[in-house]
Structures are given as structure tokens and as C-alpha cells.
Motif scaffolding. Structure first.
Motif, PDB file in Angstrom:
ATOM      1  N   VAL A   1       0.864  -1.189   0.078  1.00 26.10           N
ATOM      2  CA  VAL A   1       0.004  -0.103   0.009  1.00 26.10           C
ATOM      3  C   VAL A   1       0.956   1.293  -0.042  1.00 26.10           C
ATOM      4  CG1 VAL A   1      -1.742   1.208   1.453  1.00 26.10           C
ATOM      5  CG2 VAL A   1      -1.883  -1.155   1.047  1.00 26.10           C
TER       6      VAL A   1
ATOM      7  N   LEU B   1      -0.277   3.157  -3.233  1.00 22.56           N
ATOM      8  CA  LEU B   1      -1.736   3.201  -3.225  1.00 22.56           C
ATOM      9  C   LEU B   1      -2.354   4.407  -2.203  1.00 22.56           C
ATOM     10  CD1 LEU B   1      -3.063  -0.540  -2.910  1.00 22.56           C
ATOM     11  CD2 LEU B   1      -3.120   0.964  -5.098  1.00 22.56           C
TER      12      LEU B   1
ATOM     13  N   ARG C   1      -0.579  -5.306  -4.675  1.00 21.54           N
ATOM     14  CA  ARG C   1      -0.859  -4.036  -5.194  1.00 21.54           C
ATOM     15  C   ARG C   1      -1.945  -4.193  -6.152  1.00 21.54           C
ATOM     16  NH1 ARG C   1       3.851  -1.634  -4.901  1.00 21.54           N
ATOM     17  NH2 ARG C   1       4.442  -2.277  -6.784  1.00 21.54           N
TER      18      ARG C   1
END
Ligand SMILES: Nc1ncnc2c1ncn2[C@@H]1O[C@H](COP(=O)(O)OP(=O)(O)OP(=O)(O)O)[C@@H](O)[C@H]1O
Ligand SMILES: [Mg+2]
Length: 398
Positions: free
Chosen positions: A21, A25, A116
Motif C-alpha cells: 500500500v 496506493l 498492489r
């Protein structure tokens, strides 16, 4: 508020998920490190001290029966939430998992890149199922850069450059790059990136996608290096039905959703390519180191100047540069009538990468071509651009 919630006592997986993450992200991870799941959604939300997250990941070391029960309750009460189960399942179990409402399965051995891609897909489906006016807005308010790679002659390295630019930008801005193959009849972005796309440009220009960017995003293919791809239709005949207006609209939509839209084009100056060029903020012009290709580029640039559709920024790339051609960079520049911005040497690693479907910038090999390709990518980095603009300004002031 956390976008991702992990339920698992497995600390190693927790770290891997957080790394996945953190490197690409938006949003954060909250973990409930226990193999006993909360009784239901309300209990979970109370523990988390927040309303529902986007993606709930049931991690390793949670008993299957527990996981399935939990998933079922969520599926009934919160169908909008994306549930991911981390498991190396056997097929029988898979069926039970699907019936319980698990939407995707993640292997515990997956690496950060694979995690991901899966999480990105889960977020995408969260957005699709929870559509509201806010999901249509872009994060930064403005549009992204639209970078087209062009050349009047074929076989000079457009696809090679476009795929490497996309991969290179994906390393700067993960999940914020989309590459579009506008060589609609004979495009080979899919082959250059070793992708087997479910959907192509044909789907992306349908009214459903044209009217709704979430539908459009669902038609993109996620590449393991953290970029999106919109590939050319597999059948050249399908390309005939795609119009320049549809392409203009498509690129405008993508620029609202992504920080970078990279376009590979067919050789020459066809209608689709010209429509794309009008949407471009940046044009990368490619020539090989031979007189026909250099002369072709010169005439191409002249025509565009007359038509006044040259994008704001131009980047001239001399590809397959080789001292054995009997030409030097000065000869090249005087033939094109423009300065060369980046020169990419002829390289065996590049030729090999095309056949393997792995762009050299993905491999991070040591190769002279890699260095030049990184220089090219850097030109689209906001920091480089700001510096270049300051230099330009200084020159004008003096
Ligand atoms: N710098 C380089 N060194 C060695 N080989 C290269 C280099 N750049 C491109 N090539 C090779 O040249 C061939 C043509 O490249 P590419 O497909 O990128 O060209 P193109 O301009 O997209 O072609 P087309 O016009 O047919 O779409 C490929 O096999 C590729 O591996
Ligand atoms: Mg090509």
C-alpha cells in the motif's frame, strides 16, 4: 480513516501488505491482529473506530469457517465493500468462498506488486459498486499530462519508447499511468508488455464507457508493474469503426482520471493520430539514425507547424543511435531541423526486451539505453519540468 483493513494475526503478511500500500496506493491500513474475527460488521466498526473501509482483507491464519461466516454477513449487510481472502485454496473451497461473497483470492506467497494489483482491482470494484457523485472527481482537480509518441516512418521504436515511458512513469507515480495503444490495426503494446487484455479500445469507446469513467476504468488492464493499459483491438477490422471524435473524447476522459496518459501511435499521420495529437500536452518525436527516417521527421514537423496542431511540449528522440551509421548528432539535427533532446543508443538488451515483453525499464538492467530512457522519463517528472521552466525563464530574462 483507513481504506484497507486487515484481519489476521500474521505479522509477516501485515508488513507485506503495508509495503504494498505504501508504495503506490492512496490510503492507509488498519490491522486487527487476531485469529478470532469480530462477531459482525458493527463489532468490527466499533473496534476500528470508523465506518466501513473500502477493502477488507481476511489474512492468513484465520480459520476458513470463521472467514466464510464473516464474509457472508458482510455480503448481506454491506454488499458495497470489497472482501479479499488471502489463501492458497483448493478448488472445492473456492466455490464455498464465492458463495460466501469473497470477491477475490490472494495467495499468501504473493509479492508486494501482486498484492498492489489485486488491491487496486478491489478498490476499483468498490468504486463501481458505491457510485456517487464524488467518485467521478479527480484527485488533483486538474488533468494529467497526455504524452503521445509519434513518427512518420515505421519501425523506429515508438512502441519501445511508449512502453518504457509508461513503465518508468509508473515507478514515479504508481497506478497513475495509463498507456493507450492507438496503433489500432497493428498495435503491439499488449505484446510489448506481455499482456493478454480482456478488453480493448473497442470497449473503451462504447457509449457506456464514454458516458461513465468508472465503466471505462473497468475496461483497462492492470499491468504488474503498477500501470494500466488500454490495448488495441485484436482484430484489425474492429479498428475501422473507431472514429477520431471517439478517440478525442476517450483521451480527455483518461486525462481526467490519470496523472499520465501515454499514447503509442501508428506510423504516419493518420486521422486517429492527428486527433490524439490535438489532445497531447507533450509529443515525443522519434527517428532512427538513417536519412529516410530523419527526412521523414523533418517533413512531418513542418506539416504540423503549418497545421498549427503541435502540442505544447516537444521532445525529439534519436533512437538506435550508432556511431557506425556514418552520421553524427550534428548531421542529425541539421537534417531534422530541430535539436535532439534524448539520444537512445542501439542496444541488444532493448531488442531482447521486445521479444520477452518486458520493457528494459521494468528490469532495471545496467545498459546505456536504460540510462537514456530514464532521461526521457525524467522530462515528464514535475520536478524536472519546473527546473527546466526556471532555466528557460532565466534565459529569457537575460
Ligand atoms: N534502441 C534500440 N536498440 C535496439 N533495438 C531497438 C531499439 N529501439 C527499438 N528497437 C527494436 O526495433 C524494433 C522496432 O521497434 P518498435 O516496435 O518499438 O518500433 P515502432 O516504431 O513501434 O514500429 P511500428 O511503426 O511498426 O509500430 C523492435 O524489434 C525493437 O526491439
Ligand atoms: Mg509500434
Amino acid at each position: 480513516m483507513s481504506r484497507f483493513v486487515l484481519l489476521s494475526p500474521n505479522g509477516e503478511f501485515d508488513q507485506k501488505l503495508r509495503a504494498a500500500v505504501a508504495h503506490g496506493l492512496r490510503g492507509s491500513v488498519q490491522t486487527i491482529a487476531s485469529d478470532i474475527l469480530p462477531a459482525g460488521p458493527q463489532e468490527l466498526f466499533a473496534l476500528l473506530n470508523q465506518e466501513q473501509p473500502e477493502v477488507l482483507i481476511i489474512g492468513p491464519d484465520v480459520p476458513y469457517e470463521e472467514a466464510l461466516r464473516f464474509a457472508k454477513v458482510f455480503d448481506v449487510q454491506f454488499p458495497g465493500l470489497s472482501l479479499v481472502l488471502v489463501s492458497d485454496v483448493d478448488p472445492d473451497f473456492l466455490l464455498h468462498a464465492m458463495r460466501a461473497g469473497i470477491r477475490d483470492i490472494l495467495n499468501p506467497q504473493a509479492d508486494a506488486a501482486e498484492i498492489r494489483v489485486l488491491l487496486e482491482r478491489a478498490c476499483q470494484s468498490f468504486a463501481t459498486r458505491n457510485r456517487g457523485p464524488e467518485t467521478h472527481q479527480t484527485e488533483n482537480g486538474g488533468k494529467g499530462l497526455v504524452i503521445g509518441v509519434f513518427s512518420p516512418k515505421g519501425g523506429v521504436g515508438k512502441t519501445t519508447l511508449a512502453t518504457n515511458i509508461a513503465i518508468g512513469l509508473g515507478q514515479i507515480a504508481p497506478m497513475s499511468v495509463v498507456i493507450v495503444d492507438l496503433d489500432l490495426q497493428f498495435g503491439d503494446v499488449a505484446s510489448g508488455l506481455y499482456l493478454n487484455p480482456e478488453h480493448t479500445v473497442t470497449d473503451a469507446v462504447t457509449p457506456a464507457a464514454a458516458q461513465d469513467s468508472l465503466v471505462l476504468k473497468a475496461f483497462l488492464t492492470v499491468h504488474p508493474a503498477g500501470i494500466y493499459a488500454l490495448c488495441a483491438p485484436p482484430n484489425p477490422v474492429d479498428a475501422d469503426h473507431i472514429t477520431p471524435d471517439q478517440i478525442s473524447h476517450l483521451l480527455d476522459q483518461l486525462a481526467q482520471e490519470f496523472q499520465y496518459v501515454v499514447i503509442d501511435t501508428a506510423p504516419g499521420m493518420q486521422e486517429i493520430g492527428l486527433a490524439a495529437m490535438e489532445q497531447c500536452t507533450d509529443a515525443v518525436w522519434v527517428s532512427a539514425m538513417d536519412i529516410p527516417s530523419l527526412r521523414g521527421l523533418r517533413s512531418g514537423l513542418e506539416v504540423l507547424r503549418q497545421l498549427e496542431i503541435e502540442p505544447e511540449s516537444r521532445h525529439v528522440v534519436l533512437n538506435m543511435a550508432d556511431s557506425k551509421t556514418g552520421l553524427n548528432v550534428q548531421d542529425v539535427e541539421s537534417t531534422i531541423g530541430a535539436p535532439v533532446d534524448v539520444s537512445v543508443p542501439r542496444s541488444r538488451a532493448v531488442a531482447l526486451s521486445t521479444n520477452r515483453g518486458i520493457p528494459v525499464l521494468q528490469d532495471s538492467k545496467k545498459d546505456p539505453a536504460v540510462k537514456s530512457l530514464r532521461q526521457l522519463v525524467e522530462r515528464f517528472n514535475p520536478a524536472w519540468r519546473a527546473q527546466a521552466q526556471r532555466k528557460l525563464h532565466r534565459r529569457v530574462v537575460i
